[in-house]
Design a protein around this motif. Structure first.
Motif, PDB file in Angstrom:
ATOM      1  N   ASP A  92      46.273  21.765  49.854  1.00 12.22           N
ATOM      2  CA  ASP A  92      47.484  22.458  49.387  1.00 12.22           C
ATOM      3  C   ASP A  92      47.244  23.930  49.087  1.00 12.22           C
ATOM      4  O   ASP A  92      48.093  24.607  48.507  1.00 12.22           O
ATOM      5  CB  ASP A  92      48.116  21.751  48.191  1.00 12.22           C
ATOM      6  N   GLY A  93      46.112  24.456  49.516  1.00 13.40           N
ATOM      7  CA  GLY A  93      45.915  25.900  49.578  1.00 13.40           C
ATOM      8  C   GLY A  93      45.565  26.588  48.273  1.00 13.40           C
ATOM      9  O   GLY A  93      45.184  25.955  47.294  1.00 13.40           O
ATOM     10  N   ARG A  94      45.733  27.895  48.285  1.00 13.41           N
ATOM     11  CA  ARG A  94      45.365  28.742  47.154  1.00 13.41           C
ATOM     12  C   ARG A  94      46.582  29.524  46.669  1.00 13.41           C
ATOM     13  O   ARG A  94      47.414  29.957  47.478  1.00 13.41           O
ATOM     14  CB  ARG A  94      44.263  29.709  47.578  1.00 13.41           C
ATOM     15  N   GLY A 120      46.054  21.593  56.991  1.00 16.72           N
ATOM     16  CA  GLY A 120      47.352  21.647  57.636  1.00 16.72           C
ATOM     17  C   GLY A 120      48.129  22.878  57.245  1.00 16.72           C
ATOM     18  O   GLY A 120      47.551  23.934  56.988  1.00 16.72           O
ATOM     19  N   ASP A 121      49.451  22.743  57.166  1.00 17.54           N
ATOM     20  CA  ASP A 121      50.325  23.855  56.808  1.00 17.54           C
ATOM     21  C   ASP A 121      50.463  23.918  55.285  1.00 17.54           C
ATOM     22  O   ASP A 121      49.678  23.315  54.567  1.00 17.54           O
ATOM     23  CB  ASP A 121      51.686  23.671  57.488  1.00 17.54           C
ATOM     24  N   ARG A 122      51.486  24.634  54.805  1.00 17.64           N
ATOM     25  CA  ARG A 122      51.737  24.659  53.360  1.00 17.64           C
ATOM     26  C   ARG A 122      52.142  23.260  52.904  1.00 17.64           C
ATOM     27  O   ARG A 122      53.131  22.708  53.382  1.00 17.64           O
ATOM     28  CB  ARG A 122      52.824  25.677  53.017  1.00 17.64           C
ATOM     29  N   LEU A 129      48.577  29.143  49.839  1.00 16.61           N
ATOM     30  CA  LEU A 129      48.241  29.724  51.132  1.00 16.61           C
ATOM     31  C   LEU A 129      47.216  28.840  51.839  1.00 16.61           C
ATOM     32  O   LEU A 129      46.103  28.661  51.350  1.00 16.61           O
ATOM     33  CB  LEU A 129      47.676  31.131  50.940  1.00 16.61           C
ATOM     34  N   PRO A 130      47.559  28.273  53.013  1.00 11.58           N
ATOM     35  CA  PRO A 130      46.633  27.381  53.711  1.00 11.58           C
ATOM     36  C   PRO A 130      45.685  28.141  54.626  1.00 11.58           C
ATOM     37  O   PRO A 130      45.956  29.268  55.047  1.00 11.58           O
ATOM     38  CB  PRO A 130      47.566  26.472  54.519  1.00 11.58           C
ATOM     39  N   LEU A 131      44.595  27.494  54.978  1.00 11.77           N
ATOM     40  CA  LEU A 131      43.600  28.093  55.865  1.00 11.77           C
ATOM     41  C   LEU A 131      44.194  28.483  57.206  1.00 11.77           C
ATOM     42  O   LEU A 131      43.881  29.544  57.749  1.00 11.77           O
ATOM     43  CB  LEU A 131      42.449  27.111  56.090  1.00 11.77           C
ATOM     44  N   VAL A 132      45.043  27.612  57.754  1.00  8.87           N
ATOM     45  CA  VAL A 132      45.549  27.857  59.108  1.00  8.87           C
ATOM     46  C   VAL A 132      46.352  29.149  59.176  1.00  8.87           C
ATOM     47  O   VAL A 132      46.324  29.861  60.190  1.00  8.87           O
ATOM     48  CB  VAL A 132      46.374  26.645  59.592  1.00  8.87           C
ATOM     49  N   LEU A 164      45.759  18.920  60.995  1.00 15.10           N
ATOM     50  CA  LEU A 164      46.322  17.592  60.806  1.00 15.10           C
ATOM     51  C   LEU A 164      47.605  17.314  61.585  1.00 15.10           C
ATOM     52  O   LEU A 164      47.721  16.250  62.203  1.00 15.10           O
ATOM     53  CB  LEU A 164      46.542  17.324  59.309  1.00 15.10           C
ATOM     54  N   PRO A 165      48.605  18.203  61.584  1.00 21.21           N
ATOM     55  CA  PRO A 165      49.833  17.882  62.326  1.00 21.21           C
ATOM     56  C   PRO A 165      49.581  17.591  63.801  1.00 21.21           C
ATOM     57  O   PRO A 165      50.290  16.778  64.402  1.00 21.21           O
ATOM     58  CB  PRO A 165      50.692  19.141  62.139  1.00 21.21           C
TER      59      PRO A 165
END
Length: 357
Positions: A92-94, A120-122, A129-132, A164-165
């Motif tokens: 779930d990001g930063r 994955g996404d947000r 903020l996600p890695l992708v 993941l998606p």
């Protein structure tokens, strides 16, 4: 309704006095049924929140990993003299501190150390903020690649990303449940130690709360995982903090032995005790571009602090101090920028091949 799943739900949801932990096999069965949506939505939601309240055991995490191994994607072994590093970061990001792991991954791969990331996404519950998104801003779009194409990029550059998606839609299907219950279920803990690689790997897992590290150790012992590192990192990531002592756990050759404890104090290596805040995506990417160009900045200090540690731990450098010096040389010489360019070129070539085909 699944009667078999209801029996598993009753075990984890019966409260402090009559509830029971699942066995490894039971946890694997429950996870498979959830991923395949063989249980009803009501059963799945109830299980996720009940399991969170109960708290997972290391044995249960091991069973969940068994199911992910059975149903999830894996990049195949590559020819390398180095054990592949798997960087486990919260999906779930930063939202508060600037992430540095993409730069760390570029540093390691530029030095010949293969790295795999996943996410994955947000995603709920933080929607950080996600890695992708960071990779896309750096010119590397992992989202449209098949697993076979990702394998090609990984083999050519030493860097891979399981999205993941695209690669694991069964797991992606759980995020709506996670959003609706409003809390991270135990799957969010298990994902930090998931290894989507079929070869010899070293798992690096971030965490926030000390009991989580104990769960990791138990799961590793149950599964016979020999090589791992745990990091009490920024927002549960494997990014080393600068505002406090970095608390790290290093595996021994015997997974049943206690971990080796390492404490790293930033000021002992000449770093200021200050984390870089995440103000906006634009601000972060500007700062990352500055780092990749070898320019001094607060984020450069974070990059050297993390790069030095991981170059040391993967065996490229003999100690932390030489790892920091190596990281600085790789950044200032343009080697890391060249590695990023190589990745973008390989990815573009793989994508063009698909279009032609």
């Amino acid at each position: 309704m699944s009667n078999a799943f209801r029996d598993l739900l009753k075990k984890v949801g019966s409260g402090n006095h009559t509830g029971e932990n699942l066995t490894r096999d039971e946890a694997a069965t429950a996870t498979r049924m959830i991923l395949r949506q063989e249980a009803t939505p009501a059963q799945i939601g109830a299980f996720l929140i009940a399991h969170r309240i109960k708290r997972p055991t290391g044995e249960e995490l091991a069973g969940m990993l068994d199911a992910y191994d059975q149903l999830g994607p894996k990049l195949q072994p590559i020819t390398s003299g180095q054990r592949v590093f798997i960087l486990g970061l919260p999906y779930d990001g930063r939202s508060r501190t600037a992430p540095i792991s993409p730069v760390t991954a570029l540093l390691l791969s530029a030095a010949g150390q293969p790295v795999i990331m996943h996410g994955g996404d947000r995603l709920p519950t933080k929607y950080g903020l996600p890695l992708v998104d960071i990779w896309q801003e750096l010119g590397v779009d992992w989202t449209g690649l098949s697993l076979a194409q990702t394998q090609q990029v990984f083999e050519a550059t030493g860097l891979g990303f399981i999205y993941l998606p695209q690669h694991f839609p069964l797991a992606q299907g759980l995020f709506e449940y996670r959003d609706q219950i409003g809390k991270r279920p135990p799957f969010a803990t298990m994902e930090l130690i998931w290894c989507p690689y079929a070869g010899d790997a070293h798992i690096v897992a971030g965490y926030v709360h000390p009991p989580t590290e104990g769960m990791f150790q138990t799961a590793f012992a149950v599964r016979g995982t020999q090589y791992f590192t745990t990091v009490k990192g920024l927002e549960g990531s494997c990014d080393l903090p600068r505002d406090r002592t970095a608390i790290i756990g290093l595996s021994t050759q015997n997974p049943h032995e206690p971990i080796e404890r390492l404490h790293l104090v930033p000021r002992d290596y000449g770093f200021t005790t200050k984390n870089v805040l995440l103000e906006s995506t634009t601000q972060l990417l500007d700062a990352m571009q500055s780092v990749l160009q070898g320019q001094p900045s607060e984020l450069m200090q974070t990059a050297l602090w993390n790069g030095g540690f991981y170059l040391w731990q993967c065996g490229v450098c003999p100690d932390m101090q030489s790892g920091i010096a190596k990281a600085e040389d790789l950044l200032r010489s343009g080697t890391v920028t060249q590695q990023l360019e190589k990745i973008t070129q390989v990815l573009a070539s793989v994508t063009r091949s698909l279009i032609k085909f």
